[in-house]
Design a protein around this motif. Sequence first.
Motif, mmCIF file in Angstrom:
data_model
loop_
_atom_site.group_PDB
_atom_site.id
_atom_site.type_symbol
_atom_site.label_atom_id
_atom_site.label_comp_id
_atom_site.label_asym_id
_atom_site.label_seq_id
_atom_site.Cartn_x
_atom_site.Cartn_y
_atom_site.Cartn_z
ATOM 1 N N HIS A 525 9.703 10.552 56.414
ATOM 2 C CA HIS A 525 8.973 10.981 57.598
ATOM 3 C C HIS A 525 7.666 11.643 57.177
ATOM 4 O O HIS A 525 7.442 11.943 56.009
ATOM 5 C CB HIS A 525 9.817 11.964 58.414
ATOM 6 C CG HIS A 525 11.134 11.386 58.853
ATOM 7 N ND1 HIS A 525 12.256 12.156 59.014
ATOM 8 C CD2 HIS A 525 11.501 10.122 59.153
ATOM 9 C CE1 HIS A 525 13.265 11.384 59.388
ATOM 10 N NE2 HIS A 525 12.831 10.151 59.483
ATOM 11 N N SER A 526 6.817 11.877 58.151
ATOM 12 C CA SER A 526 5.606 12.632 57.869
ATOM 13 C C SER A 526 5.986 14.064 57.525
ATOM 14 O O SER A 526 7.127 14.483 57.684
ATOM 15 C CB SER A 526 4.680 12.607 59.089
ATOM 16 O OG SER A 526 5.324 13.204 60.205
ATOM 17 N N PHE A 540 8.015 13.077 65.620
ATOM 18 C CA PHE A 540 7.360 12.930 64.322
ATOM 19 C C PHE A 540 7.263 11.438 64.023
ATOM 20 O O PHE A 540 7.865 10.606 64.698
ATOM 21 C CB PHE A 540 8.121 13.660 63.216
ATOM 22 C CG PHE A 540 9.568 13.275 63.097
ATOM 23 C CD1 PHE A 540 9.949 12.124 62.422
ATOM 24 C CD2 PHE A 540 10.560 14.061 63.676
ATOM 25 C CE1 PHE A 540 11.280 11.760 62.322
ATOM 26 C CE2 PHE A 540 11.896 13.711 63.578
ATOM 27 C CZ PHE A 540 12.263 12.547 62.900
ATOM 28 N N THR A 541 6.482 11.102 63.015
ATOM 29 C CA THR A 541 6.312 9.706 62.650
ATOM 30 C C THR A 541 7.029 9.407 61.350
ATOM 31 O O THR A 541 7.148 10.260 60.468
ATOM 32 C CB THR A 541 4.825 9.337 62.505
ATOM 33 O OG1 THR A 541 4.205 10.244 61.589
ATOM 34 C CG2 THR A 541 4.127 9.391 63.834
ATOM 35 N N ALA A 543 6.690 6.992 58.185
ATOM 36 C CA ALA A 543 5.635 6.208 57.548
ATOM 37 C C ALA A 543 6.052 5.892 56.126
ATOM 38 O O ALA A 543 5.939 6.718 55.238
ATOM 39 C CB ALA A 543 4.313 6.970 57.561
ATOM 40 N N HIS A 552 5.579 1.852 60.408
ATOM 41 C CA HIS A 552 5.220 3.109 61.058
ATOM 42 C C HIS A 552 6.009 3.192 62.360
ATOM 43 O O HIS A 552 5.886 2.309 63.215
ATOM 44 C CB HIS A 552 3.717 3.169 61.328
ATOM 45 C CG HIS A 552 2.880 2.895 60.118
ATOM 46 N ND1 HIS A 552 2.460 3.887 59.270
ATOM 47 C CD2 HIS A 552 2.415 1.737 59.609
ATOM 48 C CE1 HIS A 552 1.759 3.345 58.291
ATOM 49 N NE2 HIS A 552 1.712 2.048 58.476
ATOM 50 N N LEU A 554 7.477 5.981 65.527
ATOM 51 C CA LEU A 554 7.402 7.296 66.149
ATOM 52 C C LEU A 554 8.773 7.617 66.728
ATOM 53 O O LEU A 554 9.311 6.840 67.528
ATOM 54 C CB LEU A 554 6.334 7.315 67.237
ATOM 55 C CG LEU A 554 5.952 8.677 67.794
ATOM 56 C CD1 LEU A 554 4.523 8.671 68.303
ATOM 57 C CD2 LEU A 554 6.884 9.115 68.924
ATOM 58 N N ASP A 574 -0.518 2.051 61.937
ATOM 59 C CA ASP A 574 -0.157 3.445 61.687
ATOM 60 C C ASP A 574 -0.371 4.289 62.940
ATOM 61 O O ASP A 574 -1.063 3.893 63.878
ATOM 62 C CB ASP A 574 -0.941 4.018 60.510
ATOM 63 C CG ASP A 574 -2.435 4.122 60.782
ATOM 64 O OD1 ASP A 574 -2.910 3.507 61.737
ATOM 65 O OD2 ASP A 574 -3.139 4.813 60.027
ATOM 66 N N CYS A 575 0.260 5.461 62.975
ATOM 67 C CA CYS A 575 0.155 6.369 64.105
ATOM 68 C C CYS A 575 0.558 7.760 63.651
ATOM 69 O O CYS A 575 1.256 7.920 62.648
ATOM 70 C CB CYS A 575 1.040 5.920 65.274
ATOM 71 S SG CYS A 575 2.794 5.777 64.853
ATOM 72 N N TYR A 576 0.100 8.775 64.364
ATOM 73 C CA TYR A 576 0.540 10.142 64.101
ATOM 74 C C TYR A 576 0.583 10.925 65.410
ATOM 75 O O TYR A 576 -0.210 10.693 66.326
ATOM 76 C CB TYR A 576 -0.341 10.839 63.060
ATOM 77 C CG TYR A 576 -1.791 11.026 63.445
ATOM 78 C CD1 TYR A 576 -2.214 12.156 64.135
ATOM 79 C CD2 TYR A 576 -2.750 10.080 63.092
ATOM 80 C CE1 TYR A 576 -3.543 12.340 64.470
ATOM 81 C CE2 TYR A 576 -4.087 10.261 63.418
ATOM 82 C CZ TYR A 576 -4.472 11.384 64.111
ATOM 83 O OH TYR A 576 -5.793 11.566 64.443
ATOM 84 N N PHE A 587 -0.173 10.696 71.076
ATOM 85 C CA PHE A 587 -0.342 10.359 69.669
ATOM 86 C C PHE A 587 -1.633 9.567 69.485
ATOM 87 O O PHE A 587 -2.289 9.169 70.453
ATOM 88 C CB PHE A 587 0.852 9.556 69.158
ATOM 89 C CG PHE A 587 0.959 8.164 69.736
ATOM 90 C CD1 PHE A 587 0.538 7.056 69.018
ATOM 91 C CD2 PHE A 587 1.495 7.965 71.004
ATOM 92 C CE1 PHE A 587 0.625 5.777 69.548
ATOM 93 C CE2 PHE A 587 1.593 6.687 71.537
ATOM 94 C CZ PHE A 587 1.153 5.589 70.810
ATOM 95 N N ARG A 597 -8.798 3.976 65.392
ATOM 96 C CA ARG A 597 -7.638 4.563 66.062
ATOM 97 C C ARG A 597 -8.054 5.130 67.417
ATOM 98 O O ARG A 597 -9.173 5.603 67.580
ATOM 99 C CB ARG A 597 -7.033 5.674 65.203
ATOM 100 C CG ARG A 597 -6.457 5.202 63.877
ATOM 101 C CD ARG A 597 -5.844 6.377 63.143
ATOM 102 N NE ARG A 597 -5.294 6.003 61.855
ATOM 103 C CZ ARG A 597 -5.965 6.034 60.719
ATOM 104 N NH1 ARG A 597 -7.223 6.433 60.722
ATOM 105 N NH2 ARG A 597 -5.390 5.683 59.582
#
Length: 752
Positions: A525-526, A540-541, A543, A552, A554, A574-576, A587, A597
């Motif tokens: 995880h992140s 949380f993401t 990755a 990736h 979520l 990707d994402c956060y 997000f 993004r």
Amino acid sequence: MALLRSFENDDYLPEFGTLMIRDAWDSDAEEIPGLDAFEEGGSDAAPCGTIARAGSGWLEAAAGDGPHVVRLEAHDAAPPDDHDEWSEAVETSYFGVGEVGLTYVTGGAGKPELRLGDPGPYRARVSRRRWDDGGDLWRFQFWPHRPEPPRWLKRDGSAVQDPLSGWDTVLDHHVRDVAYLVYAAEREHVRGGTGVTAEELGEWGARHARQRGWLDQPLWPDPPTPPPSGHADIDAGRLDSRRSVVEDNARRLREHTRIAEQLGVPAPTTFRAALPLLAAAGLLVAEDSGDGPRYRWAADPPRARDVLDLSAETVAQVERRNGFHRFTRFASDLVAVAMWAGGAELTIRELTGRLLATEREVRETLEYAVEQGLLERTEVAESTLILTPLPRRADSVTSGYTQIPAPGPPWHTPSPPAPQIFIGVIGSAGDEPDVDGEVFEAARRYFDGGRAKPYRPPFGDPPRTVITDDEVTVRREREITMSRPRGEPPVQALEAAYGIVLFGMAGESALLRYDGTIMTFGTEHSHSGVLDERGRLLAFTEAEYSRRDARHRLHLIDLADGSRQVMPWDEDRDCYVVAIHEGAVHFVGAQPDGGPRVAMCWAPGGEPEPRGYDLRQIDPLTGTALVYDSGLVVISPDGIRRRVDLDPAAELAPGGRRLYTYRYLPPAVTLFDVETGADNPKVFWLPRGTNPSGAHKPVWEDADHLLVPVPRWEIDAAAVRLDVRTGEFERVPQIGSPIVRPLLAHRGALPK
């Protein structure tokens, strides 16, 4: 002659393009004497050489990007020579403690992944070829062997690079990038091989992370005037930086205007205007067509000095860069041979055979290596010489600054300005000094420099939640102490309604419930997550960057029962996470076509939807949002938008009525009222040595109190508590080890 042991990693991602193998650290291993000349980083030679090089406890290979498949093998004698089956191969000597492992340039010692045998000298054969699944296949074979110079068995191309055309020195990279974009667009375009028009290039760029209309944007845009920071010295420095950029942009335009005049084309003020300049220079080929010129990549452009009338200074710069490009890697090979030759006589003929290079390549690179101070060459006879590797030059670069006296609390009595100095305290486990130990007294005297005793505020209450080496202490209705899960120290802690959420550096995450039980969320995880306004939902993401097929995801978890939902998402993008509010997850994610993004929102049960602005924060107490839309904008729950001309790094303080920033050297926290912006900022100076970033950054206890971790030796405390209403400070009592700073937990809804 047998294979003893092996280790394989099928997903190795190099750091800085370097595949790194080092000795596994062994505190009981005896040092091998006389190996100072073989230490890592002991020479100014380029890392890796053309293929690989090694020394005492280290071996590095030029790997480029990954992921790679890496196989390490330990043999009892030299394995069969099969270098014909590989693209590149080299043999080198290696001194080691007998156990090695894969690591990274900045990764320290290797893990004990392969036992070679007893400490001493080994021979290492490095082989590389392209792998079917992308990346390369690397094989490192070790066996006991007396030291001798390395020998290259096979090369994939020449040892010396082809000469540069010089355009990389003459033209700015913004201009040259247009030629590379034409090359990429031409290869991808449906009419591949026939070139692209300017309009087709513009459309291609818009599909590949460039703004629409980018082709007509200026090559060297002047940066906007920086917004105020609340500090006159910072504002002055930013204005000076902007002035330097503006002056540099003007210089670049003047230089390229002179080039355009020589080529007989207009000055390249935009990306579009760079196309005819590149065609006139010979870097592109322009062909007339019914819909305008079509541009193609020129595979063999002319040299810049053959097209332009260059100054002597520019010609010298071109030659320096050309020498670096052509010889620096091969010069590193020569240094490796000289290092392991140990002062033995070498002939040019022997060098050509050992290095798989021509006599001209060897002689030209020797000249370069001597000029650059990498080697010392002693002529013994005609074509016979002794090569001595020279140690790394000691750079006389000095860096210092004068600390600005802080006008806030008298953390130190006035004294002459002096450079700030960092001191590290190293101790062994089980031998840590106590709070009043000699180490900290020495550090205190060192920092005080004989000055008067620093100011120390009165002690206040301990923090509500603190994470130490092995425990988590929470003060609610009563004090609760829980054992922290084993593993790497956490880098973020969140105080939720159902326990303390911990995120670790290696991707581990878990909930420590207040009843002492633990709920783990998995790995990869992140390093951080967000809670909703009730402290119940966690997002949380995931990755997995180390995978060949990176994914990736979520995750949204209900901490009350552990139920989990995964957002529907193209896992290649990707994402956060930014925030959770009223059940929706906000997000930032990559666009399907690879564009920039964008801010998005996902409500469970539906699909992610884009927002029209770049969301930075949502205050959990009020729902006030902070977004970036050509500047900071604060959006209140009733939809009122307030544009705030302020440093883009500013964050919302709890309650949504204030913004705040941190500064360094000297450290301070600055608060701004949302209504008045940069007018009348409140500056609170922090103890010297405070670093308001990273895992130990300040956290808000509530809307009016900020907890700031501080250096232990400054004020005999783990942290200070700042009341932003009055400016009063309190010391927070030390908790846990006096050496390791405790990790403070960010609170969820921050109730008063």
